[in-house]
Design a protein around this motif. Structure first.
Motif, PDB file in Angstrom:
ATOM      1  N   ILE A   7      -7.478   2.597   0.523  1.00  0.00           N
ATOM      2  CA  ILE A   7      -7.134   1.320   1.684  1.00  0.00           C
ATOM      3  C   ILE A   7      -8.616   1.782   1.797  1.00  0.00           C
ATOM      4  O   ILE A   7      -8.623   0.496   2.785  1.00  0.00           O
ATOM      5  N   ASP A  38      -2.542   2.296  -4.323  1.00  0.00           N
ATOM      6  CA  ASP A  38      -2.224   4.098  -4.429  1.00  0.00           C
ATOM      7  C   ASP A  38      -2.743   4.509  -4.480  1.00  0.00           C
ATOM      8  O   ASP A  38      -3.448   4.122  -6.063  1.00  0.00           O
ATOM      9  N   LEU A  98     -10.506  -2.874  -1.973  1.00  0.00           N
ATOM     10  CA  LEU A  98      -9.411  -3.490  -2.001  1.00  0.00           C
ATOM     11  C   LEU A  98      -9.547  -5.020  -1.506  1.00  0.00           C
ATOM     12  O   LEU A  98      -9.401  -5.861  -2.226  1.00  0.00           O
ATOM     13  N   THR A 139       1.526  -1.060  -0.405  1.00  0.00           N
ATOM     14  CA  THR A 139       0.370  -0.152   0.588  1.00  0.00           C
ATOM     15  C   THR A 139       0.416   0.925  -0.515  1.00  0.00           C
ATOM     16  O   THR A 139       1.879   1.484   0.403  1.00  0.00           O
ATOM     17  N   LEU A 175      -8.244  -1.815   5.903  1.00  0.00           N
ATOM     18  CA  LEU A 175      -6.930  -2.750   5.320  1.00  0.00           C
ATOM     19  C   LEU A 175      -7.029  -4.537   6.377  1.00  0.00           C
ATOM     20  O   LEU A 175      -6.741  -5.618   5.760  1.00  0.00           O
ATOM     21  N   HIS A 220       3.102  -1.598   4.420  1.00  0.00           N
ATOM     22  CA  HIS A 220       1.806  -0.570   4.969  1.00  0.00           C
ATOM     23  C   HIS A 220       2.326   0.567   4.871  1.00  0.00           C
ATOM     24  O   HIS A 220       2.405   1.009   6.124  1.00  0.00           O
TER      25      HIS A 220
END
Ligand code: NAD
Ligand code: UFG
Length: 349
Positions: free
Chosen positions: A62, A34, A68, A9, A110, A82
């Motif tokens: 995210i 991103d 996701l 990420t 996430l 992350h």
């Protein structure tokens, strides 16, 4: 391990782009998520060119759980690094809700998606800023936490959430518990030695090294040295600067540790990533002038609110448990910053 897929990420950003390059070169498959809030996709084009390999890029936030979830279903990553987060201290004071929403809520989403997909290995970008005041300027992982601004508190909150998550797995006796490395960065600077990727700050830089580089190239007229009356060897602030390539190597070592037998199931552990020694603002200016031959005009200015006099890492735990230590020195950091700055005076534009 080399065939593993790592989902990164914030992979288009400063540290993330350097991590993607090292991951590709080490043989990992790389998937980047991103939203490009603080980066340009050009960084990833250059990473792929340098590596001679491709990665998969998703422009997504995210906090978008459905996006996701779909990405995890398609890509089936083994580990997540992350990096995604907002990081400007001043902005976090002006817009705290944005910082908590993006950084803390983003991490909650996430980890929920990771849980659902049964992906339980995580390397998290924490920061030395989580530490509170201390009698010693050399910080060890067991020192008390006490961030003093919303950005720092968002990192401390995320650390708490991740520790609680690991503990809950142990409590619930889950078959595949979390394994989490919290990497507390000191002051990342520098760039890849190709000069093709580097730090591309928006507007006027807040941090010392990009500011110095922009003064050297003539974009800014002079540097303000924030405070010359600190109880340090020359009165200016001392920090533990670390080359970004050394820093991302720490992430590769952390992935190896998570996959190894010494990192216990259900463990969530913090590691300092720093060199273990500090340089003052004046020492940074001197090194920059010596290495580049450029003069850096500067003026002494009042202290910046919230700054410590001196802060550097005790990196012994990362050496002992991750087999990691810095390899590059201050001249490398200055050289590589200058190489990037001169090759890309307008950043990625
Ligand atoms: P950066 O801004 O260059 O990279 C962060 C990336 O995350 C950017 O590409 C941005 O577009 C992306 N992003 C932000 N919010 C997102 C969201 N909601 N969804 C998807 N993508 C999102 O910053 P960096 O210097 O590369 O820092 C990376 C991480 O390391 C950050 O979490 C930062 O807080 C942490 N950190 C940085 C430093 C430092 O001095 N650079 C020090 C300590 C910790
Ligand atoms: N400084 C100046 N003039 C400037 C900018 C900085 O004199 O124009 C001084 C600061 O006062 C400090 C030193 O240079 O003494 C380093 O300042 P930076 O802003 O580069 O770095 P900080 O240590 O303040 O903070 C950085 C990140 C934080 C992160 C922390 C630890 O900005 O987000 O490193 O990782 F948490």
């Amino acid at each position: 391990m080399k065939d593993q897929t790592v989902l990164v990420t914030g992979g288009a950003g400063y540290i993330g782009s350097h991590a993607c390059l090292e991951l590709l070169q080490a043989g990992f498959k790389v998937v980047v998520v991103d939203n490009l809030a603080n980066s340009k996709v050009e960084s990833l084009a250059r990473v792929q060119k340098l590596a001679g390999k491709t990665l998969t890029f998703y422009q997504a936030d995210i906090r978008d759980k459905q996006a996701l979830t779909d990405i995890f279903a398609k890509e089936t990553p083994d580990t997540v690094i992350h990096f995604a987060g907002l990081k400007a201290v001043g902005e976090s004071c002006a817009l705290p809700q944005l910082y908590y929403h993006n950084n803390v809520y983003g991490t909650l989403v996430l980890t929920e998606v990771m849980n659902a997909a049964n992906v339980k290995q995580l390397v998290f970008s924490s920061s030395a800023t989580v530490y509170g005041e201390s009698a010693s300027p050399q910080y060890s992982e067991h020192f008390p936490l006490g961030a003093i601004n919303p950005y720092g508190r968002s990192k401390a909150m995320i650390e708490d959430i991740l520790r609680d998550l690991s503990a809950s797995d142990k409590l619930n006796n889950v078959e595949k518990p979390w394994k989490i490395a919290l990497l507390r960065y000191f002051n990342p600077i520098g760039a890849h030695d190709s000069g093709m990727i580097g730090e591309d700050p928006n507007g006027i830089p807040n941090n010392l090294m990009p500011y110095v580089a922009q003064v050297a190239i003539g974009k800014l007229t002079q540097l303000s040295v924030f405070g010359d009356d600190y109880p340090t060897r020359d009165g200016t602030g001392i920090r533990d600067y670390i080359h970004v390539v050394d820093l991302v190597q720490g992430h590769i070592k952390a992935i190896a540790a998570l996959n190894g037998e010494h990192f216990a199931e259900g463990e969530c552990k913090a590691y300092n990533l720093g060199a273990g020694r500090g340089y003052s603002v004046l020492e940074i200016i001197d090194a920059f002038q010596r290495v580049t031959g450029k003069t850096i005009p500067y003026q002494m200015s009042p202290r910046r609110a919230g700054d410590l006099a001196e802060c550097f890492a005790n990196p012994a735990l990362a050496l002992a448990e991750l087999n990691w230590q810095v390899e590059k020195d201050l001249d490398d950091m200055v050289n590589d910053t200058w190489n990037w700055q001169t090759k890309n005076p307008q950043g990625y534009q």
